[in-house]
Design an enzyme around this catalytic site. Structure first.
Site, short mmCIF file in Angstrom:
data_model
loop_
_atom_site.label_atom_id
_atom_site.label_comp_id
_atom_site.label_asym_id
_atom_site.label_seq_id
_atom_site.Cartn_x
_atom_site.Cartn_y
_atom_site.Cartn_z
CG LEU A 20 -2.03 -1.04 1.22
CD1 LEU A 20 -2.60 -1.24 2.61
CD2 LEU A 20 -3.13 -0.66 0.24
CB THR A 65 8.96 -4.23 2.54
OG1 THR A 65 8.16 -4.97 3.46
CG2 THR A 65 8.78 -4.77 1.13
CE LYS A 69 11.03 -3.83 6.88
NZ LYS A 69 10.08 -3.63 8.00
N GLY A 135 11.90 -8.66 14.10
CA GLY A 135 12.42 -7.34 13.74
C GLY A 135 11.49 -6.20 14.12
CB SER A 136 7.81 -5.76 13.93
OG SER A 136 7.70 -5.85 12.53
CE1 TYR A 235 -1.06 -3.44 5.22
CE2 TYR A 235 0.69 -3.35 6.84
CZ TYR A 235 0.28 -3.47 5.53
OH TYR A 235 1.21 -3.63 4.53
N GLY A 256 -3.81 -1.30 13.36
CA GLY A 256 -2.50 -1.71 12.84
C GLY A 256 -2.02 -0.86 11.68
#
Length: 296
Positions: A20, A65, A69, A135-136, A235, A256
């Site tokens: 997106l 992404t 990364k 990682g997040s 999300y 999210g």
């Protein structure tokens, strides 16, 4: 209309059919009047290709992404503090030097602060529960650590942060990267449920609940109450099973897609050196929601 002066940006990753990010950036270019376009650079061989062809094309910057990364971090001449801590970057600025930045954590941080700044008050005694150790989680914890450090009024934090995850070695890596702080603790599912009243914010960072990803939610309806706030960074779909469980118990929800929105806004500001206006944020958010609803 594009001209020889139009700057090129884009997103680099694989696969990218779901992305997106072009909606965010191209809308912001239009609203700001900035002469640029944001393209999709989908390829599974970026590690072999390298960033040379992008620079030859005149690309000024890219969002990065999965699964690139960590690789993006290695391509930079300069790296931000967050990238250095995480050994991963979601943004490359292709200037005279290549600069790597990570906006994931700051996007999550802003999402929480927009909802309720008290949730990140270091002088509050309530705890934050982080679900997951990937990682997040690492990026979000880095930004939370900076926020707590900046705003504390005492020698040590009142607020503690606990991690609930299966991968204990990954938790160890997070602890070491943050300097083994006293405010960061481990917990188990059993202990988290038993001590549920101790928490006011729960942040879910795993892919469980994402469209196409199976698995039971880490927590169930026995955990949540109306005193909790849940931030599930998934999300798509707009409401995961975990969010639905929490909503049934009247918990507050941070959507999210807010993390996607605010990390993208930070990237846009880095790309263009333009400050985003609140009315632009509202417009981009409405477009994101519309697109996500279409993808149900």
């Amino acid at each position: 209309m594009y001209s020889k002066h139009t700057e090129i940006f884009g997103i680099l990753g694989f696969p990218l059919g779901h992305t997106l990010s072009p909606w965010i950036h191209n809308t912001l270019f239009q609203l700001s009047g900035y002469d640029a376009v944001y393209l999709v650079f989908e390829n599974e061989r970026w590690k072999e290709i390298g960033i040379g062809p992008l620079r030859d094309l005149g690309v000024k910057g890219v969002s990065v992404t999965i699964p690139f990364k960590e690789w993006a971090y290695t391509q930079a001449d300069k790296v931000c503090e967050s990238s250095k801590t995480m050994l991963a970057s979601n943004t490359l600025l292709l200037r005279s030097e290549v600069e790597a930045v990570n906006t994931d954590g700051s996007g999550a941080l802003f999402s929480i602060l927009q909802n309720n700044p008290d949730l990140l008050d270091p002088n509050e005694s309530k705890k934050i529960l982080i679900l997951g150790s990937g990682g997040s989680a690492k990026g979000i914890l880095f930004s939370i650590a900076k926020e707590l450090e900046t705003n504390r009024k005492q020698q040590s934090f009142q607020r503690k942060v606990q991690i609930l995850a299966r991968n204990q070695s990954a938790i160890s890596e997070i602890e070491q990267s943050l300097g083994n702080p006293a405010w960061l603790e481990r917990t188990t599912k059993e202990d988290a449920i038993k001590n549920k009243e101790d928490y006011d914010l729960v942040i879910h960072t795993t892919p469980i609940g994402m469209k196409g990803v199976g698995g039971e939610p880490i927590l169930d309806s026995n955990f949540f109450t109306k005193k909790h706030t849940l931030f599930d960074i998934v999300y798509n779909p707009l409401e995961t099973n975990l969010v639905q469980i929490a909503k049934q118990k009247k918990a507050a929800i941070i959507p999210g897609y807010h993390m996607l929105l605010f990390q993208g806004i930070k990237q846009f500001e880095l790309f263009t050196n333009t400050k985003v206006k609140q009315k632009w944020i509202r417009k981009v958010e409405s477009i994101l929601l519309h697109e996500l609803k279409k993808r149900k």
